[in-house]
Motif scaffolding. Structure first.
Motif, mmCIF file in Angstrom:
data_model
loop_
_atom_site.group_PDB
_atom_site.id
_atom_site.type_symbol
_atom_site.label_atom_id
_atom_site.label_comp_id
_atom_site.label_asym_id
_atom_site.label_seq_id
_atom_site.Cartn_x
_atom_site.Cartn_y
_atom_site.Cartn_z
ATOM 1 N N UNK A 193 -21.116 -7.864 -7.836
ATOM 2 C CA UNK A 193 -21.328 -9.093 -6.915
ATOM 3 C C UNK A 193 -22.462 -9.005 -6.069
ATOM 4 N N UNK A 194 -23.294 -10.053 -5.761
ATOM 5 C CA UNK A 194 -24.224 -10.086 -5.046
ATOM 6 C C UNK A 194 -23.573 -9.998 -3.516
ATOM 7 N N UNK A 195 -24.343 -9.077 -2.716
ATOM 8 C CA UNK A 195 -23.695 -9.039 -1.232
ATOM 9 C C UNK A 195 -24.793 -8.752 -0.467
ATOM 10 N N UNK A 196 -24.637 -9.201 0.846
ATOM 11 C CA UNK A 196 -25.561 -8.916 1.847
ATOM 12 C C UNK A 196 -24.717 -8.251 3.011
ATOM 13 N N UNK A 197 -25.670 -7.532 3.925
ATOM 14 C CA UNK A 197 -24.907 -7.059 5.084
ATOM 15 C C UNK A 197 -25.561 -7.923 6.299
ATOM 16 N N UNK A 198 -24.537 -8.565 7.008
ATOM 17 C CA UNK A 198 -24.919 -9.651 8.019
ATOM 18 C C UNK A 198 -24.837 -8.833 9.361
ATOM 19 N N UNK A 199 -25.885 -8.910 10.189
ATOM 20 C CA UNK A 199 -26.027 -8.177 11.506
ATOM 21 C C UNK A 199 -26.019 -9.518 12.501
ATOM 22 N N UNK A 200 -25.138 -9.133 13.838
ATOM 23 C CA UNK A 200 -24.932 -10.157 14.516
ATOM 24 C C UNK A 200 -24.173 -9.694 15.797
ATOM 25 N N UNK A 201 -23.495 -11.035 16.091
ATOM 26 C CA UNK A 201 -22.568 -10.765 17.210
ATOM 27 C C UNK A 201 -21.323 -11.351 16.717
ATOM 28 N N UNK A 202 -20.003 -10.630 17.360
ATOM 29 C CA UNK A 202 -18.887 -11.116 16.571
ATOM 30 C C UNK A 202 -17.741 -10.683 17.791
ATOM 31 N N UNK A 203 -16.559 -11.111 17.513
ATOM 32 C CA UNK A 203 -15.523 -10.887 18.347
ATOM 33 C C UNK A 203 -15.218 -9.322 18.570
ATOM 34 N N UNK A 204 -15.774 -8.532 17.674
ATOM 35 C CA UNK A 204 -15.969 -7.155 17.847
ATOM 36 C C UNK A 204 -16.689 -6.510 18.843
ATOM 37 N N UNK A 228 -21.213 -7.241 9.450
ATOM 38 C CA UNK A 228 -20.154 -7.961 8.423
ATOM 39 C C UNK A 228 -20.889 -7.923 6.872
ATOM 40 N N UNK A 229 -20.056 -8.304 5.829
ATOM 41 C CA UNK A 229 -20.627 -8.434 4.508
ATOM 42 C C UNK A 229 -20.543 -9.859 4.091
ATOM 43 N N UNK A 230 -21.654 -10.298 3.550
ATOM 44 C CA UNK A 230 -21.452 -11.503 2.805
ATOM 45 C C UNK A 230 -21.710 -11.473 1.273
ATOM 46 N N UNK A 231 -20.707 -12.349 0.718
ATOM 47 C CA UNK A 231 -20.758 -12.414 -0.928
ATOM 48 C C UNK A 231 -20.990 -14.029 -1.258
ATOM 49 N N UNK A 232 -21.681 -13.957 -2.511
ATOM 50 C CA UNK A 232 -22.104 -15.341 -2.669
ATOM 51 C C UNK A 232 -21.643 -15.875 -3.838
ATOM 52 N N UNK A 233 -20.832 -15.064 -4.563
ATOM 53 C CA UNK A 233 -20.110 -15.492 -5.710
ATOM 54 C C UNK A 233 -21.177 -15.450 -7.102
ATOM 55 N N UNK A 234 -22.330 -15.016 -6.873
ATOM 56 C CA UNK A 234 -23.397 -14.893 -7.856
ATOM 57 C C UNK A 234 -23.388 -13.303 -8.211
ATOM 58 N N UNK A 235 -23.992 -13.165 -9.401
ATOM 59 C CA UNK A 235 -23.941 -11.752 -10.026
ATOM 60 C C UNK A 235 -25.221 -10.997 -9.346
ATOM 61 N N UNK A 236 -25.030 -9.918 -8.944
ATOM 62 C CA UNK A 236 -25.842 -8.863 -8.123
ATOM 63 C C UNK A 236 -27.145 -8.712 -9.081
ATOM 64 N N UNK A 237 -28.258 -8.549 -8.597
ATOM 65 C CA UNK A 237 -29.608 -8.195 -9.107
ATOM 66 C C UNK A 237 -29.482 -6.839 -9.914
ATOM 67 N N UNK A 238 -29.596 -6.803 -11.085
ATOM 68 C CA UNK A 238 -29.724 -5.286 -11.806
ATOM 69 C C UNK A 238 -30.998 -4.845 -12.236
ATOM 70 N N UNK A 239 -31.670 -3.919 -11.390
ATOM 71 C CA UNK A 239 -32.988 -3.600 -11.858
ATOM 72 C C UNK A 239 -32.977 -3.110 -13.270
ATOM 73 N N UNK A 240 -31.990 -2.455 -14.027
ATOM 74 C CA UNK A 240 -31.725 -1.965 -15.010
ATOM 75 C C UNK A 240 -31.812 -3.204 -16.259
ATOM 76 N N UNK A 241 -31.865 -4.131 -15.820
ATOM 77 C CA UNK A 241 -31.728 -5.222 -16.741
ATOM 78 C C UNK A 241 -32.456 -6.625 -16.109
#
Length: 216
Positions: free
Chosen positions: A73-84, A90-103
């Motif tokens: 799953x394609x994923x990003x780490x999101x940096x910012x301010x939150x209620x914490x 945080x982590x954001x997912x896109x619903x797309x396949x992750x980039x595979x350097x082996x393919x």
């Protein structure tokens, strides 16, 4: 797929992702100062994080993003301010396949993310919300990154539900690699975590101590 009346169907992959988020959220949260680190803000590898069994939001986010990427799953780490707090990851997912350097024939995912499929995962609580949900714990976004690049948010909007998520738009996002610095493959410092099954007596003793702590 599992579904209930009035609830959208959940795929087998999404069920595994929910379980992964639950697992990561159960690892205790602790600031760097509480772990006796010599420096103010040190990011541990996933293996170190699991070995210490505690960490802050960056460690939780990196582990969760790594789990999601192992699922493809394609994923990003999101940096910012939150209620914490003012410095949250945080982590954001896109619903797309992750980039595979082996393919390489599969190609890289598009930079113009489909906002209808974007999800924000709070790695501390395990809660997942839609990117356009104004009740989500992430309140402001400063930058995002994955294993290929990092992007700074330069648009006026910082609330995730009000932002544009077209990473290719130069007046909204500035990538570190791209216009002036050519893309390159970076080596990783991550090592494969070791998972061990302990003796049954350990879990019995752990349960006993937890019950005593609750009674006190």
């Amino acid at each position: 797929e599992a579904s209930m009346a009035g609830i959208p169907a959940i795929s087998a992959t999404e069920l595994v992702m929910i379980k992964m988020a639950r697992f990561v959220s159960l690892i205790p949260y602790m600031e760097d100062s509480g772990l006796s680190k010599k420096r103010g803000d040190v990011w541990c590898t996933n293996s170190e994080f699991l070995h210490m069994s505690a960490g802050d939001s960056e460690e939780h986010a990196h582990l969760l993003a790594g789990f999601f990427m192992e699922l493809g799953q394609q994923s990003f780490v999101v940096l910012g301010a939150s209620t914490l707090g003012a410095r949250s990851a945080f982590v954001m997912t896109t619903g797309a396949r992750a980039y595979d350097p082996n393919n390489p024939t599969a190609g890289a995912p598009s930079d113009n993310l489909d906002e209808g499929k974007l999800r924000l995962w709070n790695p501390i609580s395990g809660v997942c919300t839609h990117i356009k949900d104004p009740t989500c714990d992430m309140r402001q976004v400063g930058m995002i990154y994955d294993h290929t690049n990092m992007w700074a948010n330069v648009q006026q909007a910082t609330q995730p539900w009000n932002m544009s998520w077209k990473l290719s738009e130069y007046n909204q996002w500035r990538g570190f690699f791209g216009l002036y610095v050519p893309p390159r493959e970076l080596a990783t410092v991550q090592l494969a975590p070791r998972y061990e099954e302990l003796d049954d007596r350990f879990y019995v003793e752990l349960e006993r101590r937890a019950e005593e702590s609750v009674r006190e």
